[in-house]
Design an enzyme around this catalytic site. Structure first.
Site, PDB file in Angstrom:
ATOM      1  N   GLY A  11      21.743  38.299  59.060  1.00 23.39           N
ATOM      2  CA  GLY A  11      21.307  37.711  57.800  1.00 23.39           C
ATOM      3  C   GLY A  11      21.995  38.392  56.628  1.00 23.39           C
ATOM      4  O   GLY A  11      23.092  38.929  56.770  1.00 23.39           O
ATOM      5  N   SER A  12      21.331  38.412  55.487  1.00 21.69           N
ATOM      6  CA  SER A  12      21.971  38.920  54.273  1.00 21.69           C
ATOM      7  C   SER A  12      21.961  40.444  54.227  1.00 21.69           C
ATOM      8  O   SER A  12      21.128  41.097  54.854  1.00 21.69           O
ATOM      9  CB  SER A  12      21.236  38.386  53.045  1.00 21.69           C
ATOM     10  OG  SER A  12      19.979  39.018  52.933  1.00 21.69           O
ATOM     11  N   GLU A  38      23.977  42.461  61.451  1.00 27.41           N
ATOM     12  CA  GLU A  38      25.150  41.609  61.264  1.00 27.41           C
ATOM     13  C   GLU A  38      24.904  40.878  59.957  1.00 27.41           C
ATOM     14  O   GLU A  38      24.058  39.992  59.887  1.00 27.41           O
ATOM     15  CB  GLU A  38      25.298  40.678  62.473  1.00 27.41           C
ATOM     16  CG  GLU A  38      26.675  40.098  62.619  1.00 27.41           C
ATOM     17  CD  GLU A  38      26.800  38.783  61.884  1.00 27.41           C
ATOM     18  OE1 GLU A  38      27.218  38.807  60.699  1.00 27.41           O
ATOM     19  OE2 GLU A  38      26.485  37.755  62.482  1.00 27.41           O
ATOM     20  N   GLY A  61      19.101  43.209  55.269  1.00 25.00           N
ATOM     21  CA  GLY A  61      19.521  44.255  56.204  1.00 25.00           C
ATOM     22  C   GLY A  61      19.091  45.620  55.693  1.00 25.00           C
ATOM     23  O   GLY A  61      18.616  46.481  56.438  1.00 25.00           O
ATOM     24  N   CYS A 116      28.470  33.271  58.072  1.00 28.50           N
ATOM     25  CA  CYS A 116      28.767  34.625  57.586  1.00 28.50           C
ATOM     26  C   CYS A 116      30.259  34.924  57.631  1.00 28.50           C
ATOM     27  O   CYS A 116      30.754  35.715  56.840  1.00 28.50           O
ATOM     28  CB  CYS A 116      27.996  35.652  58.402  1.00 28.50           C
ATOM     29  SG  CYS A 116      28.155  35.424  60.171  1.00 28.50           S
TER      30      CYS A 116
END
Lengths: 518, 508
Positions: free
Chosen positions: B252-253, B275, B257, B309
């Protein structure tokens, strides 16, 4: 605070060993080492702190000041990181062949070996460690760590990928960049190399912050690195305190990873600092409350010998110290008596005296902390079998202490004491031993003493710990991964696994056009 | 609305007008210990169809209490259940069975993700679902190949390592590839013998619940896979701060994170793998075939509406072919058809929700304000739903926000370069390091640039060339830890060293 002094004189614990022990002041034999390096090491040079500040490092035998050392803070860390960044982005180190890095590291190992005596004395003086042990164990381990990873530097491979379509893929394992390495005071030199050696092999550059209690050997080792030909900026050493220098490293936006060995509390802070800054990967080797489990079929003499060294080695200032000893009921009484006798003959005194088994705790704070745990144990209703007090009229000496009748939920059975204090407990069945051994938030190490291969295999599988020693303890090896589970942290030191922390995996993919064979 | 005559506004409008395919929704409750259950609070939340903004289903909303129940189930399944104790071979058999079931339900699953995430139905059928199946089968075959090493340690000792499952794993997945991300994390965790608590993104909770159902049908024991749809600050935070979760893996963002790593640091110091975002460069050299380069770079940034991403959102073109590239890229963007993702002729569906839609439009405004030249697009498309025109900015400078920040939408920043050294330096001028693309026929350039660019994946003359066997993950602030490949198993495994004394051996 706990522990009335033991009669005024430093004595072997409980007065065995014929009364007097070496006076704890004055280096044995008079050879006070010359302290040559007390400044920060940045970009290949020893420099004062930007602030000009210094701090004192003390001799734990006496509490006297050994040296005043430059006190690094954020501004100094910034300089060190800039040097490490420059050495990484534009320097030779990450660009030279692994074999060349290995050659420099071998040279470095030779220099450490040549200066073994000076290093050993410095280490013992600063940390209160037994000189005889440091000579044959700590310094030798440093040299072999460097040599192990020197030989690993040219064996860092990616893999070729047989991908499932018309694609050619491979992986590169590349140095991560600038590593921040924060090391503890209990094994200053070993910890320095357990982080620095694999980082060097991987091609990283680094900023090392040794513990403020024991800053001296790291500076000496930085000097030797320069002599060995490690390029300027590759190893930088910032001496200073956790909340200032340590925090500046952990929260730095231009540090690419942090490797830490120390307490769980500080590990938490480091991980948070990374989360709040640039999300650098973190590896944490933290505390432990490691069980040693002795089964009925064990040779009691051997088991006691192992238990004593597992719990008292390095004054109990070892993250893997076996601080919970579980003994199966049919041999419990014999074990308890023998353990008590052996601990009473354990000699506490000046670590420079070769007859001494145990030196002082590293500093006043640790000394008081251990004594307060001993008081907790008494207050909680555990029985003091031996020890339980401070000893000596100066310095930070504590008697080897055994608590019996310990319950699993007592503070002394749950928290890391980091001193010469053992909790002794009785168990009936293997299942019970497994359950109780695992009833801890930690998972660093465990010991099993048995002759039965089935017991050994079941125990090693069932215990949640990063290392299990069967019929041995402290059997560390460069090729054997080391690191914890649960709240003992994550990431491995030692072995080829340790390299992974300092490497990034890059996958490279290209199409394969019109190939007659995929 | 919109000036791109043939960019598909008509289709978007038509899509909004009616005839929408809406799949049947069978699973909307939490999946805990093998049962579909309501949230403890009884609360539900709405998941919406991004084609229309209308409610697709009401889904049980997990919070801390539900996460606690799921973790207890996962803990029980780990501590006392069969899963971590059965042989890797047996786990692999059950995973293969699950893969077969997913394959059998591919159409229904693709439709579910299509409606929930605005993803192209056709691509769901031919890419997302088959890729998930392949991922499961890859790790099914890995489950019986988890080895320790025996150690030739110095001295009189016998040493070996065991690789053991780490325990209960918290898995938090994003909304852009709901199916892929689910199996990207769940497959290696299952192979390793872990038990899991999965929180799918609140935008796209539906397919994960379906997979939980299929896992049960496949014979995966109760408690091994638990799914708790809900929101990040409640259900997500309960997982990441849980004292009895052994590891968290997140896609995610970067912002989230960070929160996850902090909450691990504050709780039980569980291992984290992240990630995160990217601002991946696509570098096109003079010797490239321009048509091929346009095609690849268009795909790299507009695929999945730029909600990916690894989107190649910074395109660097060498000066010799720059003008030709610009002309053809603009044409290609104008021909990229925006509309109902269930229409097989559509190239790009709507952004996933209103928040993302507005966020992307805001970045487009920032780009204009910063002085970048808008070559095409730049506006919403259609009068309903969250459609945005494929957008290209030229004359972008490295320090502009649109060149530095992850937009997560169909917005390309186009830049010109002269030399190889210059493009390496510019490509690395970002806090991210997820992926990079190189287009050249020159082997030396390909090798030089792939060594020098700081990214976890480098695609040469291709893009999005994912494979279960190719490790995937970020450098720098794109995170740490790898998905895919045998290396991904490491996140779900612990290494234990076992040393025994070896007395009196005639040979060491």
């Amino acid at each position: 605070m706990a522990g009335e002094r033991n009669g005024g004189e430093v004595q072997p614990a409980n007065g065995v060993h014929g009364g007097e022990v070496q006076p704890a002041n004055g280096v044995h034999g008079g050879e006070m080492p010359e302290i040559r390096y007390t400044k920060l090491f940045i970009n290949g040079r020893f420099v004062d702190a930007v602030s000009g500040k210094t701090f004192e490092t003390r001799d734990p035998r006496t509490g006297d000041v050994i040296a005043t050392v430059a006190e690094g803070d954020k501004a100094d860390v910034d300089l060190a990181v800039a040097a490490a960044r420059e050495a990484f982005d534009h320097g030779k180190w990450p660009r030279m062949a692994g074999s060349e890095r290995g050659r420099v590291m071998l040279k470095y190992a030779d220099l450490v070996e040549q200066h073994a005596e000076e290093l050993a004395v410095l280490e013992s003086l600063d940390a209160g460690k037994l000189l005889a042990v440091v000579r044959v164990l700590d310094v030798v381990s440093c040299v072999s760590s460097l040599r192990y990873f020197a030989g690993a530097a040219d064996k860092i491979h990616g893999e070729t990928l047989k991908m499932s379509r018309q694609l050619q893929g491979y992986t590169l394992r590349e140095p991560l960049g600038v590593a921040g390495l924060i090391t503890p005071w209990n094994f200053p030199s070993i910890m320095f190399f357990s982080k620095v050696s694999p980082a060097l092999a991987a091609g990283c550059t680094m900023v090392v912050k040794p513990a403020e209690q024991t800053p001296l050997t790291a500076l000496f080792l930085a000097h030797l690195a320069k002599q060995a030909g490690v390029p300027d900026g590759v190893i930088n050493v910032i001496t200073g305190f956790g909340p200032t220098a340590g925090a500046a490293i952990a929260s730095h936006m231009d540090v690419d990873m942090v490797g830490f060995t120390g307490s769980t509390e500080v590990g938490r802070l480091i991980m948070e600092a990374s989360a709040k800054s640039n999300l650098k990967p973190v590896s944490l080797e933290l505390g432990g409350k490691s069980p040693l489990i002795v089964f009925d079929d064990a040779d009691v003499d051997m088991a006691v010998e192992l238990a004593v060294s597992a719990s008292l080695f390095n004054k109990g200032e070892a993250c893997v110290a076996a601080s919970r000893i579980y003994v199966q009921e049919s041999i419990y009484d014999r074990f308890e008596k023998k353990l008590g006798d052996t601990m009473k003959s354990w000699v506490v005194g000046d670590p420079f005296d070769p007859r001494v088994n145990q030196g002082p705790q590293v500093d006043k704070a640790q000394y008081e902390r251990v004594l307060s745990f001993i008081e907790h144990g008494k207050a909680e209703g555990a029985t003091v079998l031996t020890g339980g007090k401070a000893c000596g009229k100066a310095g930070y000496y504590i008697e080897p202490t055994i608590f019996a009748d310990v319950k699993d939920d007592m503070i002394i059975a749950k928290e890391e004491i980091f001193g010469p204090v053992v909790c002794l407990m009785k168990f009936k069945t293997e299942e019970e031993a497994i359950a109780r051994a695992n009833d801890t938030r930690y998972g660093l190490a465990a010991g099993v003493v048995t002759k039965d291969i089935n017991v050994a295999n079941r125990m090693t599988r069932s215990i949640r710990a990063g290392v299990v020693w069967v019929n041995c303890y402290f059997a560390m090896d460069n090729d054997c991964p080391f690191g914890g589970r649960k709240m003992s942290g994550f990431g491995k030191d030692l072995s080829m696994h340790a390299l992974d922390k300092f490497l990034a995996v890059k996958a490279v993919v290209t199409p394969v056009h019109d190939s007659p064979w995929l | 609305m919109g000036s791109n005559g043939d960019c598909g506004n008509g289709t978007a409008a038509a899509a909004a007008g009616g005839g929408l395919v809406v799949p049947k929704i069978r699973f909307t409750k939490l999946f805990i210990n093998g049962e579909f259950v309501d949230a403890v609070s009884g609360k539900t939340f709405e998941t919406r169809d991004p084609r229309t903004g209308e409610v697709l289903a009401h889904v049980a909303e997990a919070d801390k209490d539900d996460v606690d129940r799921a973790v207890v189930a996962a803990r029980e399944a780990f501590e006392h259940g069969k899963w971590p104790r059965m042989s890797g071979y047996e786990r692999g058999r059950l995973m293969n069975k699950l893969a077969d079931l997913v394959e059998e339900h591919a159409d229904e699953l693709a439709a579910l993700d299509g409606a929930d995430a605005g993803k192209l139905l056709l691509l769901g059928k031919i890419i997302d679902i088959p890729a998930a199946v392949q991922m499961l089968r890859y790790y099914a075959g890995a489950a019986d190949k988890i080895h320790g090493e025996s150690l030739r340690v110095a001295g009189k000792y016998q040493g070996y390592t065991l690789k053991e499952p780490i325990g209960v794993v918290g898995i938090i997945t994003p909304w852009n590839f709901p199916t892929m991300m689910f199996f990207l994390k769940v497959s290696p965790a299952l192979a390793a013998g872990c038990t899991v608590v999965v929180k799918p993104a609140e935008q796209t909770p539906l397919s994960a619940l379906y997979y939980a159902h299929l896992a049960k049908l496949a014979g995966i024991p109760d408690g091994v896979i638990n799914v708790v749809p809900g929101f990040g600050p409640t259900a997500g935070a309960a997982i990441t701060s849980h004292m009895d979760v052994d590891s968290v893996t997140f896609t995610g963002s970067a912002e989230i994170g960070r929160t996850i790593m902090e909450s691990s640091a504050r709780s039980n110091l569980k291992m984290v793998s992240l990630e995160l975002g990217g601002k991946s460069p696509m570098m096109i050299f003079d010797d490239a075939d321009v048509d091929m380069a346009v095609n690849l770079s268009k795909l790299a940034v507009f695929y999945n509406k730029g909600e990916i991403c690894v989107a190649g959102s910074r395109v660097y073109v060498q000066e010799g072919i720059y003008d030709e590239y610009v002309k053809k890229a603009v044409e290609a963007a104008k021909n990229w058809k925006v509309g109902d993702p269930f229409d097989a002729t559509t190239n790009m569906g709507p952004q996933v929700d209103k928040v993302q839609f507005e966020r992307v439009l805001k970045y487009i405004e920032i780009g204009k304000r910063e002085g970048a030249t808008l070559l095409t697009g730049g506006k919403p498309a259609g009068d309903k739903g969250y459609y945005i025109e494929p957008t290209i900015f030229a004359d972008v400078k490295e320090d502009m926000q649109i060149a530095q920040e992850e937009i997560f939408g169909p917005v390309m920043s186009l830049m010109k370069f002269k030399t190889v050294d210059e493009v390496i330096q510019k490509a690395n001028c970002t806090k991210y390091g997820l992926a990079a693309g190189i287009i050249t026929k020159n082997l030396d350039i390909a090798n030089r640039v792939s060594r020098s660019v700081k990214a976890g994946t480098v695609w040469v003359n291709c893009y999005f060339a994912f494979d279960p066997d190719a490790p995937f993950g970020g450098y720098k602030m794109s995170g740490f830890g790898r998905d895919q490949g045998m290396v991904a198993l490491e996140k779900y495994l612990q290494v234990k060293s076992v040393i025994t004394a070896l007395p009196d051996s005639p040979w060491y």
